[in-house]
Design an enzyme around this catalytic site. Structure first.
Site, mmCIF file in Angstrom:
data_model
loop_
_atom_site.group_PDB
_atom_site.id
_atom_site.type_symbol
_atom_site.label_atom_id
_atom_site.label_comp_id
_atom_site.label_asym_id
_atom_site.label_seq_id
_atom_site.Cartn_x
_atom_site.Cartn_y
_atom_site.Cartn_z
ATOM 1 N N SER A 62 12.060 50.354 50.003
ATOM 2 C CA SER A 62 12.339 51.731 50.588
ATOM 3 C C SER A 62 11.698 52.857 50.076
ATOM 4 O O SER A 62 11.089 52.890 48.798
ATOM 5 C CB SER A 62 14.009 51.826 50.059
ATOM 6 O OG SER A 62 14.900 50.777 50.746
HETATM 7 N N1 SAM Z 1 16.062 47.055 47.858
HETATM 8 C C1 SAM Z 1 15.026 46.549 48.109
HETATM 9 C C2 SAM Z 1 13.887 46.917 47.328
HETATM 10 O O1 SAM Z 1 14.069 47.849 46.411
HETATM 11 O O2 SAM Z 1 12.650 46.511 47.626
HETATM 12 C C3 SAM Z 1 14.598 46.823 49.447
HETATM 13 C C4 SAM Z 1 15.298 45.844 50.598
HETATM 14 S S1 SAM Z 1 14.684 45.602 52.089
HETATM 15 C C5 SAM Z 1 14.931 47.310 52.819
HETATM 16 C C6 SAM Z 1 16.234 44.964 52.766
HETATM 17 C C7 SAM Z 1 16.330 43.449 52.141
HETATM 18 O O3 SAM Z 1 17.623 42.956 52.686
HETATM 19 C C8 SAM Z 1 15.406 42.541 52.760
HETATM 20 O O4 SAM Z 1 14.430 42.177 51.778
HETATM 21 C C9 SAM Z 1 16.072 41.581 53.468
HETATM 22 O O5 SAM Z 1 15.605 40.113 53.513
HETATM 23 C C10 SAM Z 1 17.468 41.556 52.701
HETATM 24 N N2 SAM Z 1 18.650 41.388 53.564
HETATM 25 C C11 SAM Z 1 18.849 41.489 54.652
HETATM 26 N N3 SAM Z 1 20.014 40.581 55.164
HETATM 27 C C12 SAM Z 1 20.257 40.024 54.075
HETATM 28 C C13 SAM Z 1 21.605 39.431 53.636
HETATM 29 N N4 SAM Z 1 22.651 39.179 54.595
HETATM 30 N N5 SAM Z 1 21.777 39.161 52.298
HETATM 31 C C14 SAM Z 1 20.705 39.433 51.359
HETATM 32 N N6 SAM Z 1 19.611 40.092 51.580
HETATM 33 C C15 SAM Z 1 19.618 40.368 52.872
#
Ligand code: SAM
Length: 214
Positions: A62
């Site tokens: 993000s």
């Molecule tokens: N917090 C992260 C960082 O600091 O890099 C950014 C994360 S990215 C915007 C969103 C993440 O949520 C992705 O890696 C995606 O694979 C994960 N995601 C999506 N659906 C999910 C779920 N149901 N459970 C766990 N992770 C999930």
């Protein structure tokens, strides 16, 4: 201090503090967390820029301001157990690890979870526990949480996340349509939940049982 310390300090002052994030503990956590370690090698030079970056598998790390804002909304004092849904690069979990007692972070892609865990271990962030699974259901095993932060967007707030909040606990998450959402801040008071809308955002989808389908 590393080679990126001055870029990091500028990122905090110009992108985050200037937009209204004021909690000194949050600003210090952002000043001391090496964001360049969490981005892919080809984006290292862009690690402190004012936008999200690709981390593989169609996912992103993000924008720094959004990390600062979401973190501040949790109002952490240092003795909390926190859940992050969407580990991604591990950067947000690393920031949280400097502000809470214990951080659990859950990611649906094993590859991302493993890479993030490796980086955090390399940085000796021993209070972060990584999990692989569907975080749209929360992580009941370690609940209740004083803070829950979701970094992927749900169609609506998943009930288990509210149920896993501790008394006075805070949940920060984006909800809305694919590609366009609002950031919500929930606070639990007994069986009541207060919800405030903070600002419009655009996150990748939360994919899972209480999120979007693939
Ligand atoms: N917090 C992260 C960082 O600091 O890099 C950014 C994360 S990215 C915007 C969103 C993440 O949520 C992705 O890696 C995606 O694979 C994960 N995601 C999506 N659906 C999910 C779920 N149901 N459970 C766990 N992770 C999930």
């Amino acid at each position: 201090m590393d080679d990126y310390a001055s870029q990091r300090s500028r990122m905090v002052t110009e992108q985050i503090e200037a937009r209204g994030v004021r909690d000194p503990r949050v600003l210090e956590a952002l000043r001391t967390t090496p964001r360049h370690e969490f981005v892919l090698a080809e984006y290292r030079q862009d690690a402190y820029r004012d936008y999200p970056l690709p981390i593989g598998l169609g996912q992103t790390i993000s924008q720094p301001y959004i990390v600062g804002l979401m973190t501040e909304l949790l109002q952490l004092k240092g003795d909390e157990t926190v859940l992050e849904v969407g580990t991604g690069s591990g950067y947000q979990a690393a920031v949280l690890s400097r502000l809470a007692r214990q951080v659990h972070t859950i990611e649906r892609f094993q590859d991302l979870a493993e890479r993030a865990a490796r980086i955090m271990t390399g940085l000796h962030l021993e209070n972060v526990q990584s999990h692989v699974g569907d975080g749209s259901l929360g992580l009941a095993e370690f609940a209740p949480y004083q803070g829950i932060l979701v970094t992927a967007a749900a169609p609506k707030t998943p009930q288990p996340l509210l149920a896993q909040l501790a008394e006075r606990g805070r949940l920060v998450l984006p909800t809305g349509r694919r590609g366009s959402q609002v950031l919500e801040l929930w606070q639990r008071c007994g069986d009541e939940y207060d919800c405030q809308v903070i600002l419009p955002v655009a996150f990748v989808p939360l994919v899972g049982e209480l999120g979007w389908k693939e």
